[in-house]
Write a protein that holds these residues in place. Structure first.
Motif, mmCIF file in Angstrom:
data_model
loop_
_atom_site.group_PDB
_atom_site.id
_atom_site.type_symbol
_atom_site.label_atom_id
_atom_site.label_comp_id
_atom_site.label_asym_id
_atom_site.label_seq_id
_atom_site.Cartn_x
_atom_site.Cartn_y
_atom_site.Cartn_z
ATOM 1 N N VAL A 1 5.621 4.115 -0.489
ATOM 2 C CA VAL A 1 5.420 5.529 -0.182
ATOM 3 C C VAL A 1 5.557 5.708 1.323
ATOM 4 C CG1 VAL A 1 3.941 6.031 -2.166
ATOM 5 C CG2 VAL A 1 2.906 5.283 -0.005
ATOM 6 N N TYR A 2 5.772 6.957 1.716
ATOM 7 C CA TYR A 2 5.888 7.297 3.127
ATOM 8 C C TYR A 2 4.784 8.286 3.500
ATOM 9 C CZ TYR A 2 10.529 5.161 3.038
ATOM 10 O OH TYR A 2 11.574 4.281 2.913
ATOM 11 N N VAL A 3 4.281 8.129 4.704
ATOM 12 C CA VAL A 3 3.235 9.004 5.239
ATOM 13 C C VAL A 3 3.786 9.689 6.480
ATOM 14 C CG1 VAL A 3 0.961 9.062 6.325
ATOM 15 C CG2 VAL A 3 1.341 7.646 4.291
ATOM 16 N N ARG A 4 3.594 11.022 6.546
ATOM 17 C CA ARG A 4 4.090 11.786 7.693
ATOM 18 C C ARG A 4 3.072 11.800 8.825
ATOM 19 N NH1 ARG A 4 8.858 14.353 7.261
ATOM 20 N NH2 ARG A 4 8.697 13.721 9.435
ATOM 21 N N LEU A 5 3.541 11.459 10.017
ATOM 22 C CA LEU A 5 2.735 11.499 11.244
ATOM 23 C C LEU A 5 3.289 12.619 12.118
ATOM 24 C CD1 LEU A 5 2.678 7.640 11.965
ATOM 25 C CD2 LEU A 5 1.203 8.951 10.412
ATOM 26 N N TRP A 6 3.175 13.861 11.632
ATOM 27 C CA TRP A 6 3.780 14.981 12.328
ATOM 28 C C TRP A 6 3.207 15.202 13.724
ATOM 29 C CZ3 TRP A 6 3.703 17.042 6.905
ATOM 30 C CH2 TRP A 6 5.011 17.133 6.373
ATOM 31 N N GLY A 7 2.002 14.720 13.955
ATOM 32 C CA GLY A 7 1.415 14.882 15.275
ATOM 33 C C GLY A 7 2.190 14.170 16.370
ATOM 34 N N ASN A 8 3.067 13.234 15.997
ATOM 35 C CA ASN A 8 3.884 12.512 16.971
ATOM 36 C C ASN A 8 5.246 13.155 17.201
ATOM 37 O OD1 ASN A 8 1.992 10.493 17.489
ATOM 38 N ND2 ASN A 8 2.751 9.170 15.859
ATOM 39 N N SER A 9 5.469 14.335 16.648
ATOM 40 C CA SER A 9 6.806 14.919 16.701
ATOM 41 C C SER A 9 7.231 15.306 18.110
ATOM 42 C CB SER A 9 6.886 16.141 15.783
ATOM 43 O OG SER A 9 5.969 17.142 16.180
ATOM 44 N N ARG A 10 6.282 15.466 19.024
ATOM 45 C CA ARG A 10 6.625 15.801 20.403
ATOM 46 C C ARG A 10 6.308 14.649 21.353
ATOM 47 N NH1 ARG A 10 5.486 20.076 17.521
ATOM 48 N NH2 ARG A 10 6.426 22.112 17.893
ATOM 49 N N SER B 1 -4.760 2.430 2.064
ATOM 50 C CA SER B 1 -5.793 2.682 3.068
ATOM 51 C C SER B 1 -5.313 2.160 4.413
ATOM 52 C CB SER B 1 -7.108 1.988 2.695
ATOM 53 O OG SER B 1 -7.636 2.494 1.496
ATOM 54 N N PHE B 2 -5.709 2.857 5.478
ATOM 55 C CA PHE B 2 -5.290 2.442 6.810
ATOM 56 C C PHE B 2 -6.246 3.010 7.849
ATOM 57 C CE2 PHE B 2 -2.876 6.073 5.231
ATOM 58 C CZ PHE B 2 -3.113 7.044 6.187
ATOM 59 N N ASP B 3 -6.323 2.318 8.976
ATOM 60 C CA ASP B 3 -7.057 2.837 10.122
ATOM 61 C C ASP B 3 -6.196 3.906 10.791
ATOM 62 O OD1 ASP B 3 -9.152 1.074 9.696
ATOM 63 O OD2 ASP B 3 -8.300 -0.454 11.027
ATOM 64 N N VAL B 4 -6.852 4.932 11.323
ATOM 65 C CA VAL B 4 -6.127 6.020 11.958
ATOM 66 C C VAL B 4 -6.862 6.437 13.228
ATOM 67 C CG1 VAL B 4 -7.346 7.733 10.527
ATOM 68 C CG2 VAL B 4 -5.181 8.347 11.612
ATOM 69 N N LYS B 5 -6.081 6.817 14.228
ATOM 70 C CA LYS B 5 -6.646 7.333 15.484
ATOM 71 C C LYS B 5 -5.835 8.544 15.915
ATOM 72 C CE LYS B 5 -7.849 6.022 20.233
ATOM 73 N NZ LYS B 5 -7.833 4.917 21.237
ATOM 74 N N LEU B 6 -6.529 9.639 16.217
ATOM 75 C CA LEU B 6 -5.893 10.885 16.617
ATOM 76 C C LEU B 6 -6.450 11.309 17.970
ATOM 77 C CD1 LEU B 6 -6.556 12.805 13.261
ATOM 78 C CD2 LEU B 6 -4.519 11.481 13.817
ATOM 79 N N THR B 7 -5.572 11.580 18.915
ATOM 80 C CA THR B 7 -5.984 12.065 20.229
ATOM 81 C C THR B 7 -5.218 13.332 20.549
ATOM 82 O OG1 THR B 7 -6.477 9.834 21.036
ATOM 83 C CG2 THR B 7 -6.134 11.554 22.688
ATOM 84 N N ALA B 8 -5.929 14.423 20.773
ATOM 85 C CA ALA B 8 -5.272 15.691 21.097
ATOM 86 C C ALA B 8 -4.495 15.543 22.394
ATOM 87 C CB ALA B 8 -6.302 16.808 21.219
ATOM 88 N N PRO B 9 -3.180 15.762 22.360
ATOM 89 C CA PRO B 9 -2.369 15.572 23.578
ATOM 90 C C PRO B 9 -2.588 16.686 24.596
ATOM 91 C CG PRO B 9 -1.020 16.371 21.757
ATOM 92 C CD PRO B 9 -2.376 16.107 21.189
ATOM 93 N N GLY C 1 -3.253 19.887 20.129
ATOM 94 C CA GLY C 1 -3.272 19.766 21.570
ATOM 95 C C GLY C 1 -4.630 20.054 22.160
ATOM 96 N N ARG C 2 -4.630 20.192 23.458
ATOM 97 C CA ARG C 2 -5.862 20.342 24.221
ATOM 98 C C ARG C 2 -5.770 21.593 25.080
ATOM 99 N NH1 ARG C 2 -11.155 18.430 24.280
ATOM 100 N NH2 ARG C 2 -11.917 18.128 26.385
#
Length: 412
Positions: free
Chosen positions: A59-68, A104-112, A119-120
């Motif tokens: 399966v594929y998982v979308r990481l749209w937060g990395n699009s920029r 299952s996976f570890d995930v980390k999100l940081t508002a750019p 974003g921030r």
């Protein structure tokens, strides 16, 4: 105080036009935030069923937060590719048809550092299209199209989420979902979004019983927040009467005056809005046209934007007589790949001409027929995914007029 945000996903109908697999996804997420709410890290589990006729090896998982730019969203266990916006997860063994499993996976999100939906902005962080979600595979294959940088290029199916957001800061965390016994519940949601920061909040209840909450940054006045809640309350009740009752018990409006890349952005039960002059009614309309009646926003952006614009016009009493300019040089049905390369035309064609086409259809078949059409169309595809063919078929069923010439003249 720790907050548990629990969202559960229900099965979707498997029609020819709907995604074939993975089906009935559900998300369990536990994230801990830094005191300022900018970074969240933890564990995510996605469960799903193989609803295809053949075995599913990955399966594929979308990481749209990395699009920029890479680095804002990271996961473990998958092979990250396509400009960091896709993670491929090989299953331990091919999943047989009808069987269910999870990854299952570890995930980390940081508002750019950008004024955007992910974003921030000063002390405030926004997590729109940040949480990793399953990609969709249908008859055309896996949909791994990129976010082109304008509008929305997203394609998701209705799901249930169970998300725990824990933090120790003096912040509020408005989000998708409804609080019940200490748990945020969001069923049949296409995404999960939240914000974090020292918001001021207020709330009211619509005449129809929907709780409307506003969350504002310091420079947004109380009068602006009150007006936004009033518009949301009136429109959510009106759209419920027209297209089917709003399925949730509340909606959260987050207002900020610093965004520069957009004026509003819709998520299930959660809306980001520029202040002042927020497009509140338009974003509320998206709770139906995208949230309830879903579509592949990359392939068919007009199927939600034109409908939300038309719904806003009707709510405001605007019928747009004579708005259609005649044969268009470009079809409103072009995909986001085209509009990303022709961004100055995107709003005019997809929003303005798209909604105008719907007004013209109403004038052709009559207002009563148009009202029946949209109500029945929404009911038939409630929490599903539609294509242009689905709408054309529904319109023809609602009208005694042969619509072939209409579709041809309007490039549909």
């Amino acid at each position: 105080m720790p907050r548990l945000l629990l969202l559960l996903l229900a099965p979707i109908s498997l029609l020819v036009a709907t995604p074939s697999t993975p089906g009935a996804p559900s998300y369990e997420v536990e994230l801990t935030g830094t005191p300022d709410g900018r970074t969240w890290s933890g564990r995510e589990t996605i469960s799903f069923t193989n609803t295809a006729a053949e075995s599913l090896p990955e399966v594929y998982v979308r990481l749209w937060g990395n699009s920029r730019g890479c680095g804002s969203v990271s996961v473990t266990g998958g092979v990250v590719e396509r400009d960091c916006t896709v993670a491929k997860f090989a299953l331990k063994e091919p999943l047989a048809p009808g069987k269910r499993t999870s990854i299952s996976f570890d995930v980390k999100l940081t508002a750019p550092d950008r004024e955007d939906r992910f974003g921030r902005s000063g002390e405030f962080s926004f997590f729109g299209n940040a949480l990793p979600v399953l990609a969709v595979r249908d008859a055309a294959g896996w949909h791994l199209e990129r976010d082109v940088g304008i509008g929305e290029s997203f394609y998701t199916v209705a799901a249930d989420f169970a998300v725990r957001l824990t933090h120790t800061g003096n912040i509020s965390v408005p989000s998708t979902g409804v609080l019940a016994d200490g748990v945020m519940i969001a069923k049949q949601a296409r995404d999960f979004a939240w914000a974090a920061g020292p918001f001021r909040s207020a709330e009211s209840v619509s005449p129809g019983g929907v709780r409307v909450r506003s969350w504002v940054t310091p420079t947004v006045t109380a009068a602006v927040a009150d007006a936004a809640r009033a518009d949301a309350a009136a429109s959510i009740d009106e759209f419920g009467r027209r297209y089917g009752a709003y399925p949730d018990h509340e909606i959260d409006l987050v207002l900020n005056d610093r965004w520069t890349n957009f004026s509003g952005m819709e998520y299930p039960g959660f809306v980001l809005l520029i202040s002042p002059n927020s497009p509140v009614v338009h974003e509320v309309a998206h709770q139906w046209w995208y949230g309830i009646v879903g579509n592949n926003e990359y392939a068919d952006p007009w199927l939600d934007e034109a409908f939300a614009t038309y719904a806003t016009d009707v709510f405001e009493g605007k019928r747009r007589a004579g708005c259609w300019p005649g044969m268009l040089p470009v079809a409103i049905t072009r995909d986001m790949g085209y509009w990303g390369a022709h961004d100055t035309s995107y709003g005019t064609f997809v929003y303005t001409y798209g909604s105008c086409m719907l007004h013209e259809l109403e004038r052709l078949i009559g207002t009563p027929a148009m009202e029946r059409l949209l109500a029945s169309y929404a009911k038939a595809h409630w929490h599903g995914v539609v294509t242009p063919a689905d709408f054309k078929a529904a319109a023809q069923d609602a009208s005694s007029v042969d619509l072939k010439a209409f579709w041809r003249d309007h490039g549909i």
